[in-house]
Design a protein around this motif. Structure first.
Motif, PDB file in Angstrom:
ATOM      1  N   GLU A   7      97.129  43.025  64.199  1.00 18.91           N
ATOM      2  CA  GLU A   7      97.966  42.456  65.246  1.00 18.91           C
ATOM      3  C   GLU A   7      99.139  43.129  66.207  1.00 18.91           C
ATOM      4  O   GLU A   7      99.109  43.012  67.774  1.00 18.91           O
ATOM      5  CB  GLU A   7      98.240  40.839  64.935  1.00 18.91           C
ATOM      6  N   GLN A   8      99.623  43.551  65.067  1.00 18.33           N
ATOM      7  CA  GLN A   8     101.642  43.732  65.885  1.00 18.33           C
ATOM      8  C   GLN A   8     101.103  45.574  66.158  1.00 18.33           C
ATOM      9  O   GLN A   8     101.566  45.987  67.025  1.00 18.33           O
ATOM     10  CB  GLN A   8     102.636  44.024  64.372  1.00 18.33           C
ATOM     11  N   LEU A   9      99.716  46.155  66.215  1.00 21.62           N
ATOM     12  CA  LEU A   9      99.687  47.222  66.653  1.00 21.62           C
ATOM     13  C   LEU A   9      98.581  46.918  67.863  1.00 21.62           C
ATOM     14  O   LEU A   9      98.310  47.837  68.849  1.00 21.62           O
ATOM     15  CB  LEU A   9      98.631  48.128  65.537  1.00 21.62           C
ATOM     16  N   ILE A  15      96.417  56.765  54.084  1.00 25.90           N
ATOM     17  CA  ILE A  15      98.205  56.664  54.532  1.00 25.90           C
ATOM     18  C   ILE A  15      98.764  57.427  55.737  1.00 25.90           C
ATOM     19  O   ILE A  15      98.704  56.928  56.478  1.00 25.90           O
ATOM     20  CB  ILE A  15      99.125  57.295  53.311  1.00 25.90           C
ATOM     21  N   LYS A  16      97.765  58.446  55.705  1.00 25.79           N
ATOM     22  CA  LYS A  16      98.272  59.057  57.112  1.00 25.79           C
ATOM     23  C   LYS A  16      97.259  58.847  58.284  1.00 25.79           C
ATOM     24  O   LYS A  16      97.960  58.221  59.632  1.00 25.79           O
ATOM     25  CB  LYS A  16      96.894  60.378  56.965  1.00 25.79           C
ATOM     26  N   CYS A  17      96.596  57.881  58.111  1.00 26.69           N
ATOM     27  CA  CYS A  17      95.769  56.973  59.039  1.00 26.69           C
ATOM     28  C   CYS A  17      97.249  55.746  59.347  1.00 26.69           C
ATOM     29  O   CYS A  17      97.023  56.188  60.443  1.00 26.69           O
ATOM     30  CB  CYS A  17      94.476  57.096  58.764  1.00 26.69           C
ATOM     31  N   MET A  18      97.138  55.913  58.594  1.00 26.79           N
ATOM     32  CA  MET A  18      98.104  54.069  58.919  1.00 26.79           C
ATOM     33  C   MET A  18      99.494  54.542  59.454  1.00 26.79           C
ATOM     34  O   MET A  18     100.196  54.151  59.720  1.00 26.79           O
ATOM     35  CB  MET A  18      98.437  53.272  57.621  1.00 26.79           C
ATOM     36  N   LEU A  67      97.231  41.246  54.944  1.00 21.78           N
ATOM     37  CA  LEU A  67      98.598  42.798  55.068  1.00 21.78           C
ATOM     38  C   LEU A  67      97.971  42.925  56.184  1.00 21.78           C
ATOM     39  O   LEU A  67      98.987  43.382  57.448  1.00 21.78           O
ATOM     40  CB  LEU A  67      99.252  42.888  53.708  1.00 21.78           C
ATOM     41  N   LEU A  68      96.760  43.373  56.424  1.00 23.05           N
ATOM     42  CA  LEU A  68      96.144  44.715  57.476  1.00 23.05           C
ATOM     43  C   LEU A  68      95.932  43.849  58.719  1.00 23.05           C
ATOM     44  O   LEU A  68      96.401  44.368  59.625  1.00 23.05           O
ATOM     45  CB  LEU A  68      94.859  45.370  56.709  1.00 23.05           C
TER      46      LEU A  68
END
Length: 120
Positions: free
Chosen positions: A89-91, A50-53, A83-84
């Motif tokens: 792609e957004q990242l 979670i922290k990484c994401m 989803l990932l």
């Protein structure tokens, strides 16, 4: 590990960890007989994920959806993967924009270093 130890290890506040659990980002953390949260290695792996994401800019809502899908089991593997992929792609788009901004900053700094007149 108790919440204070996890908080220190991952540099997150205890309130943040409680919030992650409350909104469903973390599966329910086991508690000792006296009611103190007792984080397992699996819980810690979730905290780290979670922290990484979050550091990558993924919204809480997306992560909540991912965790909910994960908890439904293997029949959601493709949905989790999609989803990932969407988030990746957004990242990539955000990274491209950040690189453009970095290039412009470097240009402006170089202009100042040359004592040139700078315009926006």
């Amino acid at each position: 590990m108790n919440i204070a130890e996890v908080s220190k290890k991952y540099n997150l506040t205890q309130d943040t960890l409680r919030y992650y659990e409350r909104v469903g980002l973390l599966p329910k953390v086991n508690r000792t007989a006296s009611g103190i949260r007792d984080y397992t290695e699996e819980d810690c792996r979730w905290v780290e994920f979670i922290k990484c994401m979050r550091q990558a800019g993924l919204p809480i809502e997306v992560l909540i959806e991912y965790v909910a899908l994960f908890q439904k089991g293997d029949e959601t593997i493709e949905a989790r993967k999609r989803l990932l992929i969407e988030q990746r792609e957004q990242l990539i788009e955000r990274l491209d924009e950040m690189n453009k901004t970095l290039e412009r900053l470097n240009y402006k700094i170089a202009a100042y270093e040359r004592n040139a007149e700078c315009h926006p």
